[in-house]
Structure formats: structure tokens, C-alpha cells
Scaffold this motif. Sequence first.
Motif, PDB file in Angstrom:
ATOM      1  N   GLU A 197       0.828  -1.208   0.000  1.00  0.00           N
ATOM      2  CA  GLU A 197       0.000   0.000   0.000  1.00  0.00           C
ATOM      3  C   GLU A 197       0.864   1.260   0.000  1.00  0.00           C
ATOM      4  O   GLU A 197       0.533   2.246  -0.646  1.00  0.00           O
ATOM      5  N   ILE A 216       1.829   1.743  -3.429  1.00  0.00           N
ATOM      6  CA  ILE A 216       0.743   2.320  -4.218  1.00  0.00           C
ATOM      7  C   ILE A 216       0.652   3.830  -3.968  1.00  0.00           C
ATOM      8  O   ILE A 216       0.522   4.622  -4.906  1.00  0.00           O
ATOM      9  N   GLU A 217       0.759   4.209  -2.696  1.00  0.00           N
ATOM     10  CA  GLU A 217       0.750   5.642  -2.374  1.00  0.00           C
ATOM     11  C   GLU A 217       1.905   6.349  -3.088  1.00  0.00           C
ATOM     12  O   GLU A 217       1.755   7.449  -3.599  1.00  0.00           O
ATOM     13  N   TYR A 218       3.039   5.673  -3.081  1.00  0.00           N
ATOM     14  CA  TYR A 218       4.215   6.246  -3.744  1.00  0.00           C
ATOM     15  C   TYR A 218       3.956   6.418  -5.235  1.00  0.00           C
ATOM     16  O   TYR A 218       4.260   7.440  -5.829  1.00  0.00           O
ATOM     17  N   ARG A 219       3.335   5.395  -5.821  1.00  0.00           N
ATOM     18  CA  ARG A 219       3.070   5.467  -7.256  1.00  0.00           C
ATOM     19  C   ARG A 219       2.070   6.567  -7.569  1.00  0.00           C
ATOM     20  O   ARG A 219       2.078   7.158  -8.627  1.00  0.00           O
ATOM     21  N   ALA A 220       1.157   6.792  -6.622  1.00  0.00           N
ATOM     22  CA  ALA A 220       0.125   7.780  -6.889  1.00  0.00           C
ATOM     23  C   ALA A 220       0.672   9.195  -6.732  1.00  0.00           C
ATOM     24  O   ALA A 220       0.216  10.111  -7.390  1.00  0.00           O
TER      25      ALA A 220
END
Lengths: 534, 342, 346
Positions: free
Chosen positions: A206, A209-213
Motif C-alpha cells: 500500500e 501504491i501511495e508512492y506510485r500515486a
Amino acid sequence: MRWANARPPLLLLGAAAVGAFLVLLPIGLTILRATEVSGGQAAHFLLRPLVGTLLLNTVCLTAVSSALAIVVGTGAAWFVERTRLPGRQAWAVLLAVPLAIPSFITSYAWISISPALEGFAGAVLVVTCAYYPLLYLPVAASLRNLDPALEDSARALGCGPVVCFVRVVLPQLHPALLGGTLLVALNVLTEFGAFALLRFRTFTTEIYIEYRASFDGATGSLLASILIVLCLFCLMAELRIRGSARYGRIGRGVRRPASLHELGQIKWVVVALLAALVVVTTGMPLITTLYWMTQHGAAAITPAEVSPALLTAATLSSLGYGLGGTLIAMVLAIPIGFLATRYRGRTVTLVERTSYLTQGMPGIVIALAMVFLTVHYLHPLYQSSALLILVYGIQFLSLAVVGVRAALAHAQLGLEEAARSLGLNVFQVAYRVMLPLAGPGLGAAAAMVFIAVVTELTATLLLAPIGTQTLATQVWADTSTLAFAAAAPYAAIMMALSLTASWLLARQFGQSRVGDPAQSHQPSQISDRTAPVA
Amino acid sequence: MIDLTVSNLKKTFGNRTILHAIDLTVSPAHLLAVLGPSGSGKTTLLRLICGFERCDAGTIRIGDEVVARPGLHMAPERRRVGYVAQDGALFPHLSVRENIVFGLSRTERRRGIRANELLDLVGLPQAYADRAPYQLSGGEQQRVALARALAPQPQLVLLDEPFSALDAGLRAETRKAILEALRLAKATAILVTHDQAEALSLSDEVAVLLDGNLAQVATPATLYNKPKNAAVARFLGETNLIPGLIQGRSVDCALGQLALSSELPAGSGEVLIRPEQIRIDPCSEGTSLPATVTAIDYYGHDASISLRMSDLDLIARVSGPLLLRVGQQVGIAIEDPVRAFG
Amino acid sequence: MSLLEHRWSRSNFAGLGVAALAACGLLACTPHPAVAATLVLYSGQHEQTVNMLVSAFEKKTGIGVKVHSGDGPEVAAQIIQEGTASPADVFFTENSPEIAMLAEKGLLAKVDPSTLAEIPSKYNAPDGTWVGVLARENVLAYNPSMIAASALPASLMDLAKPKWKGKIAIAPSDNDFLPLVNAVVVTHGKAAALAWLKGLKANAKIYDDDEGVVAAVNRGAVATGIINNYYWARLQQELGKAKTHSDIYHFSHGDVGGLINISGAGVLKTSKDPKDAQRFLAFLVSAPAQKMLADTPVTFEYPLRPGIAPNPVLKPFNELQPPAISVSQLGDDASVVTLLHEAGLL
């Protein structure tokens, strides 16, 4: 032996403090960034149902796979250590092999044969396969160290074999079981690659994912802070258990070797079960990888078709980063190890303990913090090989310190003083006494760090300079686009590197764990603590 | 309490025979010491009686019950024997009280009364009950181990070198306490030891085990005074064994003609002269034989004197203050009768 | 142990030293490709597509390109964080919102008019800061053994209805999902979009990415799944027709579900080599590059240059009936993540 009262030289203290500072840096940065989020926002973000799901996922996974690992690890350890099992020595080695296989490769092996293994079931399978040695090894060690007279006494007091196991043996295994379970929990918390490939959501995935976002958003740091707290909790609990465990016997005197149980007819059933275990945990990744190597990889889904040039480049950069990371980790660890074996005091303890924190620090947290630091404040280091190597050094510092400490403990102060009294100067002492004595241990420590770096995925993924591919990033890129065949050669090379290094390590430095009862109670250099926490 | 009979017991490990045909009986409420050097098979004998190992031949009977014979091996937990290991083997995860009541049934354990009784029996204060084993000294641990072994009221108590790991001061005290407890419990017991003094001072009977064979089983006094052969004599304490010619009730040797304690068939043999049978006369005169003092080991209450007489080395023991020095010429005399082995 | 220790002594340390030197050597030579690198490409497009384009460009022009790959929003955010120090020359991404965000922040230079002219203007940035390169269509993958084609919904919005409970798979954390949510906001308003997302949350099985969704549909774990069209085409390419147990359904009549996403490229204002960067953009929309994209079974996206036929696996571009949402209407998707958080999907 230590110089109890002597103050450590400032230079040594300074050198050791560098390592400690580098460990605290990413933790500090992560927490600092997390505080940027306003209270209300943070509450909103953390009280999402998702965070609950992640916690539940992590707890359930730890509980179920630990329970399985306890059953498998304890069972295997008991048969290997306490029964007349055919080929005990070979089993003792084979059962520890999964530690040398990166867990995301295990994950790749399973997910590539059946996508049905996505999610919880697959995660349980992979975690159990990859980490049961974290229970097997300490339990086997405890069984070896357990005084057989205890069991004899219990039998004479009217306990049957089963009751004796439950009332006497099991309580003695408590520290090993609890410690091993916490190590499994720590690995579950910090593992990223294996779960990402299995599409199983945990804190690390997660955070990614936050990093990717949002590249390096503060919300990711918020999640990372929770993860750090959880990890440090496990780490502290584990250290505490190890500290307080009364593994040793109370009495003195000579101990007789444990008498081995006859297995009789069920001997071959046990052999079959252990063979099945080895096939599932070690054979599977190997066989699957070999299978995919014979398959045609469709160009459609592989980012780059496998070519000898690409393979060579990826292998060379993996090796290069492996050696570089090892070098940095050892350079950071040696002053700490020296300080810890030779001096006492609050500062010394603080520095040493700090270095152990890295064991509970997920690679993704360290990597993200360093991205933030360099992109804003140290731009020349941003996207450089130097930064990645430095992060490896931080990530595997605890592994290196454990090894260095053990190595330096061999070269006792008394010997050094004896050499000095015989007219050798500091450098001659280092060369003629310290190096021959501590050398093997230092080599072992370096080898273990090297294995850990070569099989590292998360930090590599986030920090590899533009245009650099390593074996790990290639496996990742291909597997996440379902190009299993294309990933196979990289996975194979990585496993070959790791297994070869482990084998050399075991052959050069490891002592036979079973067999010679007179030696069996000596602590092995390759302890259960050295499992790479990737 | 009950007796123990072992007959024709054999045990081999691989191709090494540890015990050859052992026959042994322990009377009810007696303490038998099994004495032997390390490697003689004494611990194996004990482990066979406990049931930790299977015997290859022979029978073991505890009371009226055969616990081992060819084709039968009763599990150790069913033999109702108490076992005290070399270092006590207290369970480190349990308190002293929990250790003591370990072998009792669950309901008995819950009541927990017996722990205090047994602490009294082995002479430990009841306040010890809640301590952890590592808080006790080695001797205290041994006493707890005995209390634990006695708690289920076993038919037989087996002690495996229980004092060997203790230092001298603690050893005497612990021995006394344990002996006292065994007597009070009227327990039939076997004590395995390699310490002659321990065996002779503690037990009702001593069985000497040499190389897997029972060399002699006798009371301590008989054993010391009438050893069956030279090997037993040598093992039981400092001895002077010198060659001699046996002639019925006397023997001729380098120390002259000495009276024998029992009549033997004529022929060459060995004469056993205990160190305390040699009397030293500081002035070498009269009937005594001349000898030179070569070494003195002074122990306070007595001293051991090494002597050389032509080509013969002898050891003598003298008590009290004695003004001897190394190199001094002395006269010696032998207090017969002596023993000899044909 | 002592024997071992003596065996392992100084000579081994010499070995360690050599290894350390070797490490430095390896690091010095490995990360750089043979061609002298001049351009730095930050890419949110699929690596295989980009690799193919880059090697063709390098061969044609002799200009080296270093690629940094990631997810579109991630790479866009990275460029924003890096600010003026960003090493990026070109940004090439899968979906328009993330490149629109860079344009809004004023980080993109104008694209050469000749390059923009190659592509129909409705697929380019209205202000000329980026050029459209490829298009992909949002579709519903379904497993015919679990659901009949006739039972599929007329509108994407229907999937939030209770009757779809357990029959739909989504990947809310995949960056391809964001533009679709944005389109729902544009066409139906924020409140309706939130209600729709909450309905989906109740109905849907959640996967990490579109690859996961399409694989789940194909193996029968779930009846339908919202994906971009080419994920299905790629799955079919990898598994072969025999193992493909799924099909795709096109939302039509301008339903928001049939949204077309534009993959675009732009040049950073901070580029140290704007001339070569513009050349790369021109190459992306050139006939040979567009034809290569259409013909190689790698991307399965629609080339935007007129007159280039897409891969025959795809439904012809002119037969699609997408909603009437322009790229400028779609804008960036900054607010969408908040909506997803609110709905409990992230």
C-alpha cells in the motif's frame, strides 16, 4: 573480554556513530514527513477501512503462516535432531535452504503456475515455504541444547513420550518458538516483492501504491510510520525474548548426547514427508524456473526480450551492486562491531542497538525516505549508484554487525595484548593476529550481506539509476506483466548466485549441525538471526 | 520398599560390549553403590534399570515385577523408579515447588502439600518452594532433584553421580542431607559413582564394576579389607602391590616374611599392603627395614609419604605431626596380617 | 575450526580487495548503454512499447535515450517534485490526465507545430503542450461461461446496482482506473460518481491492476471486469486462443464506459536538449513509428496518426462509440484519488 572502564577513542566512536546516524536518518525523515499531514487529514487517512484491512491481512497472515511454520519447523527439527532418520545431515542442510531463495522468487514460482494462488492462500503458502526455517533453525538449536537428562527425569517421573514432550520439551522451546514467530511476523511486515506479485495487500504494497500515486507523498510516510512502529514492536519483543531466555542448562557437569528415537516402520513415511517439504519449498522455485526457461516468452508482454547481452548486463550490475553494498555495509559495521566487543557503556550500547533497528525497517521505507532527502536536499546523489549502495549499506547493517561482532569475538583482547607484549605494533597485530582470527567471521558476514543485497528488490526498484536493470528488477518487471517465461533466466541466475554463495558460506564456515554430538552444542556461525529481512 | 534383582544383564553399543552378564541384587531399603572408573558401564547399568535404554539380554526385576527381559521392555514412566541425574536436571521453566510435584497426578499437584513435606525431608527451607532453580546452589538443586524423585513414592531410587558436579565443601553437606532423606524415606536406592570414598562412606553395599564386569559386591568394610583381586584393591584406594611367594599362611616378599590374613594355596602372587599398614620409624634401627623418603604430600590431618627401598617404591600414610623431610633415611615396619592374591 | 581459520586468512582478504575493486569496475561500466546517452525519457507507458520505440529511434537518429519507467501518475509526481532539477527531457504517458497535470503546472514546453499537425487536434493538448500518440479503449472483460453477452449492462453506471454484487472485478489502484472515474465525474457529477464508486465497492472484487482483473476473469474467478482493451489482447497473445476463456464487451452509444484514453508525450521546459526532445516527439507520431506500434503484437493500442490501421485484434477505431468528452474536459485527475478514498476503494 572488554576494557570495562576505558573510554572508546573518539575516532572509533565517530566512525561507529556514522552507521547509527544513517540508520536513524530514514526513520526520522519518515516520521517528520508524516507529521506534515494535519491531524484531521491524518485521522481521516488512517481511519479508512483499508488500514483496518491491511492490519487484519497482516495479523491473519502472520497468525496462520506462523502456526503452519511452527508445526512444520518443529516437526522437522524434532525428526532431524531426535530420531534415527536416514540422512540426518543432509536433511539438516536441505531444510535450511529456503532461506537462500529470495521470497519474491518463491512467490513468482507459485503465481506463475496458478493465478489462483493470488491473495491470502498464496500468501500463506509463500510465507510458510520461505520462512519456516526461521522456526526450524532455532527450534533445532534448542533441541540440541536441551539437556537429555531433563527428558530422562520426566520419563522416570511417570511421563510418557507425548506428555514428556508437552510438559518438558515444549516449554523449553518456548523462546525459540516465540522468537521465530516474531521473526516471521517481522518478515511479513517488511516483505514487499512476494506480496506485490501475489496481489496481496499489506502495508508495504500500500505504501508502494501511495508512492506510485504521488511519488513521495506525505500520506505514504504516514502509513510507513505505522509500519515502523509495528516492526519495532516485533523487533523489541524478539530482542527481549532472546535476552531473557534461559536456554541454557542450570547445572554443570558433562552432558551426555541425546539418545535418538528409533522410528521403525514409520521411518519412510517421515522421509517421504520431509522430501515433500523440500520439494515444495526448494524444489518448486527451481523446477518452475527451469520449466519457464524452456517456454517461449511472448514478446507481447515482456518489457524487453531476453538476450544474452541483457542477461549479462543485469547480472553484472547485480554483482556490482552486491559487492558495493557489501563493502559499504562492512565499512559501516566494523567500527560498530569493534566498539561493541571491546568497550562498554551507555553510548556503546546505544550505538549497537541502533544498528539492530535496520532489521525491523522495511526496504521501501528506507528507500522512500532517501528519495525524499536527495530529491529536495542532496540532488547530486539523486538517482545515483552511490545512493543505492548507501541504502543497501543501511538496510543490511544489522546483518553485517551481527556477523562482525561474532567474528571479532574470536579475536579476544587477551590475544591482542599478548601479541603487543611480544613486540608487535598495532598494524602488525591487526595483520598477524586479528585478521587470521576474525577473518573467517568477517568473510562470512560479508558473504551474507552480499546474498541479501543481490536478492534485494524494493530499494533497487525505487532507487536504481535511470537505465539500470538488475536481476531483481528484471524479474519484477517481467512478472508484474505476467511474462513468466521472460523472467525465468533472471530468476535462475539470481537463485544460482544466492545458492552458490550460501553453499560456499556453509562449506567454508558452517559446522555440521548434527552428527558429532561433542560439537553440536557449539553455536554455529550461521545463526538463525542471519536470515535476510528483505 | 522393595528389592531389585538384575540377572545376566548384557548391553552392547554397536560392536562394543558395555556390560557382560551382570547379576545384582539390592535388598529393600538398602543403598547400593555401583562404583567404577569412567567407561566401566555403571551409567549404562543405571539407564538400563531406569528403562532409558533397552537391554540386549537378561532380566531386571523390581519387586515382583519383571520390567525387562528378552522381548519385554517396560517404558521408563511405568517402572516407578526415582531418578536423580548428574546435575539434577531440574526443569528450568518450573519453580522448585512445581519441580517437586512434577511426577504427581494433576489433582495431587493442585493440592501441592507434598512439596513442603519433601523440602523438609531433604533439609531445605520451605521458603525455597517458589524460587526458580537457577537461584539455588548446585547442592540445593541436587536436594530438590531428590525430593522430586521421591515425591511419587517410587519403588526404587537411582542416583547418577549426583555429587560429582559439586565442589568439595558442598559435596559433604549434600551427601549427608541426601543420605538422611533416603534413610527417612526408607528408600531402596542405587548410587552410581566413581568416587571410592563416596561409595564406601554412604552405602550399605558396594558393587565394583570394572570393564563391564562386576568385580565384587560386598559391604564397604569387606570390600576394603578383603578385596577379591588386585584390580579391586587397586581401584579402592592407594595400595602397595608387590610380588611375593605365597606359602599357606604367610608370604615372602621384598619386605620380608609377612603373615597372611587368610590361607592361600602356595605359589607366586601379589601382596597387598595398604599405606596405613606401613609404620615409619624416623631412626632407622633395630628390626626395621631401611628406606629413603622421596616425597611428602602433607594434607594437614595426615600425610602421604613416598618411600624408596632399593628398587621398590612404596606409599605410606602417617597421621599427626611428623618430623620427616625429603631425603631422610628411615626404618619401616609392616603391620601384618596382609592380603595376597594368587 | 582453527585449521579452517588458518586456511582462510590473508590471501582471502587480498581476494576481498580484488572483489571490491571489481565492484567499482562493474558499476562504472554497467549502467550505461553503448550509445552515448543524451535524452532522458520519463515514461509511464508500458516498458515493452517504450523499449521498442527507443531502439528504433536510436537506430534512426544516433541519439541515445535513457528510460526511467514507472506508473504515469508516479512519474508525473516525480517530475513535479524534482522541479527545475529534473533530469527528464521527455514525458511519455499512458493517460492524458497526468500529462495534463504537468501542463497545468507550466512544466511543459510547446510541441513543434509540425508534430502536432500529424495528429487530429482533438487528441492533442488544446494549448499545444503535448501531443497524442496512442489511444486505448475502456471495456468490460467477461467470461462467457459465467455470464451471457446479452446480460451485460448497457452502461458502466449499471455496475453499481446490487444485482452485480460479486460479479465484477476492478483495479482501483491501477492508474488506468483514474481517468474513467474522472469521466464519470465529468458526465454525471461528483455526487453521482461517489454513489457509483460506493456501489462498486459493495459489488466488486478488488485487484491490484488490470492484469490481475483480466486474468481473474479469464480463469473464472469473477464474471466481468473493468479494464483497458489491450490488457485482454495481451492476455490472449500470451495464452493463445485455446486458453483464452474470456471476451470483451464494448460500451456503446456514447456511454461513459467506452471512454477513450489518450497516451501523450511532451517536452519539459527544463530539458537540456529541447531540439532532440522535439525530434523524439516527431518520431513518435511519424508514419514508421505509428505503423510499428500498430503492427507489432506488443501494445495493442490504437495509433492516432490518420491512415494507420490498428492491430486486427482490435475493433476498428471508427466503429467505437465513445462518450463525448474532450481531453481538456478530462483535465487532470487530482480530485479522483480523494473520491476513491472517500468511497473506501483506496
